[in-house]
Motif scaffolding. Structure first.
Motif, PDB file in Angstrom:
ATOM      1  N   ALA A 172      -1.135  -3.194  11.320  1.00 13.72           N
ATOM      2  CA  ALA A 172      -0.488  -2.293  12.280  1.00 13.72           C
ATOM      3  C   ALA A 172       0.493  -3.071  13.158  1.00 13.72           C
ATOM      4  CB  ALA A 172      -1.542  -1.601  13.144  1.00 13.72           C
ATOM      5  N   CYS A 173       1.197  -4.020  12.572  1.00 13.84           N
ATOM      6  CA  CYS A 173       2.038  -4.953  13.325  1.00 13.84           C
ATOM      7  C   CYS A 173       3.016  -4.224  14.248  1.00 13.84           C
ATOM      8  CB  CYS A 173       2.808  -5.854  12.381  1.00 13.84           C
ATOM      9  SG  CYS A 173       1.761  -6.816  11.268  1.00 13.84           S
ATOM     10  N   PRO A 174       3.093  -4.627  15.501  1.00 13.97           N
ATOM     11  CA  PRO A 174       3.958  -3.948  16.462  1.00 13.97           C
ATOM     12  C   PRO A 174       5.430  -4.295  16.316  1.00 13.97           C
ATOM     13  CG  PRO A 174       2.801  -5.751  17.532  1.00 13.97           C
ATOM     14  CD  PRO A 174       2.233  -5.651  16.154  1.00 13.97           C
ATOM     15  N   TYR A 175       5.770  -5.144  15.345  1.00 13.33           N
ATOM     16  CA  TYR A 175       7.175  -5.459  15.081  1.00 13.33           C
ATOM     17  C   TYR A 175       7.613  -4.978  13.696  1.00 13.33           C
ATOM     18  CZ  TYR A 175       4.726  -9.307  12.835  1.00 13.33           C
ATOM     19  OH  TYR A 175       3.844 -10.047  12.077  1.00 13.33           O
ATOM     20  N   CYS A 176       6.819  -4.161  13.051  1.00 11.07           N
ATOM     21  CA  CYS A 176       7.091  -3.724  11.682  1.00 11.07           C
ATOM     22  C   CYS A 176       8.493  -3.123  11.567  1.00 11.07           C
ATOM     23  CB  CYS A 176       6.046  -2.700  11.253  1.00 11.07           C
ATOM     24  SG  CYS A 176       6.248  -2.137   9.547  1.00 11.07           S
ATOM     25  N   SER A 177       9.195  -3.494  10.496  1.00  2.08           N
ATOM     26  CA  SER A 177      10.553  -2.980  10.291  1.00  2.08           C
ATOM     27  C   SER A 177      10.579  -1.617   9.621  1.00  2.08           C
ATOM     28  CB  SER A 177      11.361  -3.970   9.447  1.00  2.08           C
ATOM     29  OG  SER A 177      10.771  -4.144   8.163  1.00  2.08           O
ATOM     30  N   ASN A 178       9.427  -1.130   9.166  1.00  3.91           N
ATOM     31  CA  ASN A 178       9.388   0.221   8.596  1.00  3.91           C
ATOM     32  C   ASN A 178       9.719   1.246   9.669  1.00  3.91           C
ATOM     33  OD1 ASN A 178       6.571  -0.454   6.382  1.00  3.91           O
ATOM     34  ND2 ASN A 178       8.754  -0.595   5.978  1.00  3.91           N
ATOM     35  N   PRO A 179      10.256   2.390   9.277  1.00  2.00           N
ATOM     36  CA  PRO A 179      10.667   3.396  10.267  1.00  2.00           C
ATOM     37  C   PRO A 179       9.475   3.946  11.052  1.00  2.00           C
ATOM     38  CG  PRO A 179      10.774   4.293   8.040  1.00  2.00           C
ATOM     39  CD  PRO A 179      10.546   2.821   7.888  1.00  2.00           C
ATOM     40  N   LEU A 180       9.786   4.543  12.189  1.00  2.00           N
ATOM     41  CA  LEU A 180       8.731   5.138  13.009  1.00  2.00           C
ATOM     42  C   LEU A 180       8.070   6.305  12.283  1.00  2.00           C
ATOM     43  CD1 LEU A 180      10.417   5.103  16.540  1.00  2.00           C
ATOM     44  CD2 LEU A 180       8.954   3.365  15.481  1.00  2.00           C
ATOM     45  N   ASN A 181       8.838   7.017  11.468  1.00  2.00           N
ATOM     46  CA  ASN A 181       8.297   8.108  10.658  1.00  2.00           C
ATOM     47  C   ASN A 181       8.033   7.572   9.252  1.00  2.00           C
ATOM     48  OD1 ASN A 181       8.521  10.073  12.738  1.00  2.00           O
ATOM     49  ND2 ASN A 181      10.712  10.217  12.326  1.00  2.00           N
ATOM     50  N   LEU A 182       6.778   7.269   8.962  1.00  2.00           N
ATOM     51  CA  LEU A 182       6.425   6.619   7.717  1.00  2.00           C
ATOM     52  C   LEU A 182       6.283   7.622   6.573  1.00  2.00           C
ATOM     53  CD1 LEU A 182       3.760   4.236   9.277  1.00  2.00           C
ATOM     54  CD2 LEU A 182       6.075   3.618   8.561  1.00  2.00           C
ATOM     55  N   GLU A 183       6.669   7.181   5.391  1.00  2.00           N
ATOM     56  CA  GLU A 183       6.612   8.032   4.204  1.00  2.00           C
ATOM     57  C   GLU A 183       5.167   8.174   3.723  1.00  2.00           C
ATOM     58  OE1 GLU A 183       7.742  10.664   1.784  1.00  2.00           O
ATOM     59  OE2 GLU A 183       9.427   9.543   2.646  1.00  2.00           O
ATOM     60  N   ARG A 184       4.749   9.394   3.433  1.00  2.00           N
ATOM     61  CA  ARG A 184       3.418   9.622   2.876  1.00  2.00           C
ATOM     62  C   ARG A 184       3.366   9.170   1.419  1.00  2.00           C
ATOM     63  NH1 ARG A 184       0.058  13.030   5.747  1.00  2.00           N
ATOM     64  NH2 ARG A 184       0.978  13.953   7.624  1.00  2.00           N
ATOM     65  N   ALA A 185       2.165   8.868   0.958  1.00  2.00           N
ATOM     66  CA  ALA A 185       1.994   8.409  -0.415  1.00  2.00           C
ATOM     67  C   ALA A 185       2.507   9.437  -1.414  1.00  2.00           C
ATOM     68  CB  ALA A 185       0.517   8.107  -0.682  1.00  2.00           C
ATOM     69  N   ALA A 186       2.341  10.709  -1.093  1.00  2.00           N
ATOM     70  CA  ALA A 186       2.779  11.769  -2.010  1.00  2.00           C
ATOM     71  C   ALA A 186       4.285  11.791  -2.197  1.00  2.00           C
ATOM     72  CB  ALA A 186       2.301  13.127  -1.493  1.00  2.00           C
ATOM     73  N   GLY A 187       5.029  11.214  -1.254  1.00  2.00           N
ATOM     74  CA  GLY A 187       6.480  11.226  -1.348  1.00  2.00           C
ATOM     75  C   GLY A 187       7.070   9.991  -1.996  1.00  2.00           C
ATOM     76  N   GLU A 188       6.212   9.055  -2.427  1.00  2.00           N
ATOM     77  CA  GLU A 188       6.710   7.821  -3.019  1.00  2.00           C
ATOM     78  C   GLU A 188       7.245   8.037  -4.435  1.00  2.00           C
ATOM     79  OE1 GLU A 188       3.304   5.136  -0.718  1.00  2.00           O
ATOM     80  OE2 GLU A 188       3.388   5.178  -2.919  1.00  2.00           O
ATOM     81  N   LEU A 189       8.187   7.210  -4.830  1.00  4.23           N
ATOM     82  CA  LEU A 189       8.645   7.213  -6.210  1.00  4.23           C
ATOM     83  C   LEU A 189       7.479   6.914  -7.154  1.00  4.23           C
ATOM     84  CD1 LEU A 189      11.992   5.171  -6.086  1.00  4.23           C
ATOM     85  CD2 LEU A 189      11.741   7.653  -6.227  1.00  4.23           C
ATOM     86  N   SER A 190       7.512   7.503  -8.333  1.00  2.00           N
ATOM     87  CA  SER A 190       6.481   7.253  -9.333  1.00  2.00           C
ATOM     88  C   SER A 190       6.741   5.925 -10.034  1.00  2.00           C
ATOM     89  CB  SER A 190       6.481   8.369 -10.376  1.00  2.00           C
ATOM     90  OG  SER A 190       7.692   8.320 -11.139  1.00  2.00           O
ATOM     91  N   GLU A 191       5.761   5.470 -10.791  1.00  4.54           N
ATOM     92  CA  GLU A 191       5.949   4.248 -11.578  1.00  4.54           C
ATOM     93  C   GLU A 191       7.115   4.421 -12.555  1.00  4.54           C
ATOM     94  OE1 GLU A 191       3.621   1.267 -14.715  1.00  4.54           O
ATOM     95  OE2 GLU A 191       2.553   2.955 -13.802  1.00  4.54           O
ATOM     96  N   GLN A 192       7.215   5.574 -13.174  1.00  6.53           N
ATOM     97  CA  GLN A 192       8.316   5.822 -14.109  1.00  6.53           C
ATOM     98  C   GLN A 192       9.667   5.721 -13.405  1.00  6.53           C
ATOM     99  OE1 GLN A 192       8.035   9.619 -16.102  1.00  6.53           O
ATOM    100  NE2 GLN A 192       9.876   9.280 -17.334  1.00  6.53           N
ATOM    101  N   ASP A 193       9.738   6.281 -12.197  1.00  5.88           N
ATOM    102  CA  ASP A 193      10.982   6.197 -11.423  1.00  5.88           C
ATOM    103  C   ASP A 193      11.338   4.741 -11.134  1.00  5.88           C
ATOM    104  OD1 ASP A 193      11.450   8.952 -11.227  1.00  5.88           O
ATOM    105  OD2 ASP A 193      10.202   9.129  -9.430  1.00  5.88           O
ATOM    106  N   TRP A 194      10.355   3.963 -10.704  1.00  8.44           N
ATOM    107  CA  TRP A 194      10.621   2.566 -10.368  1.00  8.44           C
ATOM    108  C   TRP A 194      11.013   1.763 -11.600  1.00  8.44           C
ATOM    109  CZ3 TRP A 194      12.113   0.682  -6.090  1.00  8.44           C
ATOM    110  CH2 TRP A 194      11.649   1.177  -4.871  1.00  8.44           C
ATOM    111  N   ARG A 195      10.417   2.052 -12.727  1.00  9.90           N
ATOM    112  CA  ARG A 195      10.806   1.353 -13.956  1.00  9.90           C
ATOM    113  C   ARG A 195      12.271   1.641 -14.296  1.00  9.90           C
ATOM    114  NH1 ARG A 195       6.941  -0.696 -17.619  1.00  9.90           N
ATOM    115  NH2 ARG A 195       4.791  -0.643 -16.808  1.00  9.90           N
ATOM    116  N   ARG A 196      12.683   2.888 -14.104  1.00  8.18           N
ATOM    117  CA  ARG A 196      14.091   3.235 -14.345  1.00  8.18           C
ATOM    118  C   ARG A 196      14.996   2.512 -13.357  1.00  8.18           C
ATOM    119  NH1 ARG A 196      16.881   6.791 -11.705  1.00  8.18           N
ATOM    120  NH2 ARG A 196      15.008   7.922 -10.985  1.00  8.18           N
TER     121      ARG A 196
END
Length: 364
Positions: free
Chosen positions: A22-46
């Motif tokens: 929970a690092c207080p300097y994290c560079s990820n956005p304040l509104n974090l992406e849910r797991a359901a919204g992540e690219l699939s393995e197939q998408d990443w392979r492409r």
């Protein structure tokens, strides 16, 4: 704009925003992406295949914590099969010997392991996770046992900067070939916690002396990279070596951006790898061409002799501090907005407030 745009050198593949820390300097956005919204393995392979075809040489698997993705092993193998040099950027808290051995066998070439301090108690406090430091130490041993080169990422700030000498010694003890002592850069969660993180000038000067002495003493033994905080400089850094010049970042949801903070900029429609190819994104998209070169610059950047050295500094920082991504980076003393940075530095001389920790409960 330059007449010719070279292919990107590297792809930063942000696989997920999920992370046990929970690092207080994290560079990820304040509104974090849910797991359901992540690219699939197939998408990443492409995406990896398109990156290799585009001319990318390196892929950096990052997050969040990339080891939260169960398909990471397969993605490392895919990158290796495409001839991409793969680097894992990790907190080292979700795996050990078994995972690292598998990653090495699949073709992983390098590991960057983050530490929050040399001292376990303070490291765990900053990370927001009890036992994190010990897990990281064991993970480092597993990386070296697997024969992989190891870089330690020491993120430094007001609340751990006095420990730089011990951080360098820890890097040697853990068998790292390289240590990056990088001051926090103030975006996202770090901007929210700036008053608690920004070091005093005394701290910075003392740490810099330690680093320079260690570089001389350990030349040929340990490479020490040193990234100073923008706010104490007189000229801005060449952020990402210039907007859209060398690096391409794909977020967990598939948005393509020139740097990890670019989505904070309003009025720019960043393309998605779900609907556009990396080739079109890199060469044709309005977003990647928006701040390329020097044509976009206003004064004092337009006539500055450093305009093709620092490229006007950081566009995200200009927006976050003065509300206009097209203005000179306010860390530059030539900027008419430099006063906002000077005020922040002055504020750092007072007592630091409590951390606001990165919240990841929404993406579990």
């Amino acid at each position: 704009m330059p007449a010719r745009v070279d292919p990107p050198l590297a792809l930063l593949a942000e696989l997920t925003h999920r992370c046990p820390l929970a690092c207080p300097y994290c560079s990820n956005p304040l509104n974090l992406e849910r797991a359901a919204g992540e690219l699939s393995e197939q998408d990443w392979r492409r995406v990896l295949a398109e990156a290799a075809a585009l001319g990318v040489l390196q892929v950096h698997f990052s997050g969040g914590e990339p080891m939260a993705r169960r398909d990471l092993l397969g993605l490392i193998g895919a990158a290796n099969g495409l001839g991409l040099y793969s680097n894992l950027i990790t907190s080292g808290t979700l795996g050990g010997v078994q995972e690292i051995e598998a990653f090495a066998a699949a073709g992983l070439k390098h590991v960057q392991l983050s530490f929050q301090d040399f001292a376990a108690a303070n490291g765990d406090r900053i990370a927001g996770l009890s036992g994190a430091h010990d897990r990281k130490t064991r993970f480092a041993a597993a990386v070296r046992a697997a024969g992989l080169p190891l870089t330690l990422n020491m993120v430094v700030h007001r609340q751990n900067l006095d420990g730089v000498p011990q951080m360098i010694e820890m890097a040697l003890e853990l068998g790292a070939r390289r240590v990056e002592i990088a001051h926090v850069q103030y975006y996202a969660w770090a901007l929210k916690n700036r008053a608690a993180l920004l070091p005093t000038r005394r701290q910075l000067d003392e740490a810099t002396e330690v680093v320079e002495a260690a570089r001389a003493r350990l030349k040929g033994v340990l490479t020490i990279d040193y990234v100073v905080p923008d706010y104490h400089g007189v000229r801005p850094k060449s952020c990402m070596s210039g907007w859209g010049r060398q690096f391409l970042n794909v977020t967990p949801s598939g948005t393509a951006v020139p740097c990890h903070a670019a989505e904070t900029l309003p009025g720019i429609a960043f393309p998605s790898v779900r609907t556009s190819s990396l080739l079109d994104i890199w060469y044709e998209s309005n977003a990647f061409n928006r701040f390329r070169g020097t044509d976009w610059m206003a004064e004092p950047c337009r006539s500055c002799e450093r305009r093709e050295i620092d490229w006007g500094g950081c566009r995200c920082q200009a927006f976050l501090l003065v509300g206009d991504a097209g203005r000179t980076d306010p860390v530059c003393t030539l900027s008419p907005d430099h006063g906002v940075v000077a005020a922040a530095v002055q504020e750092a001389e007072g007592l630091p407030p409590a951390f606001v920790y990165r919240s990841y409960s929404a993406v579990r």
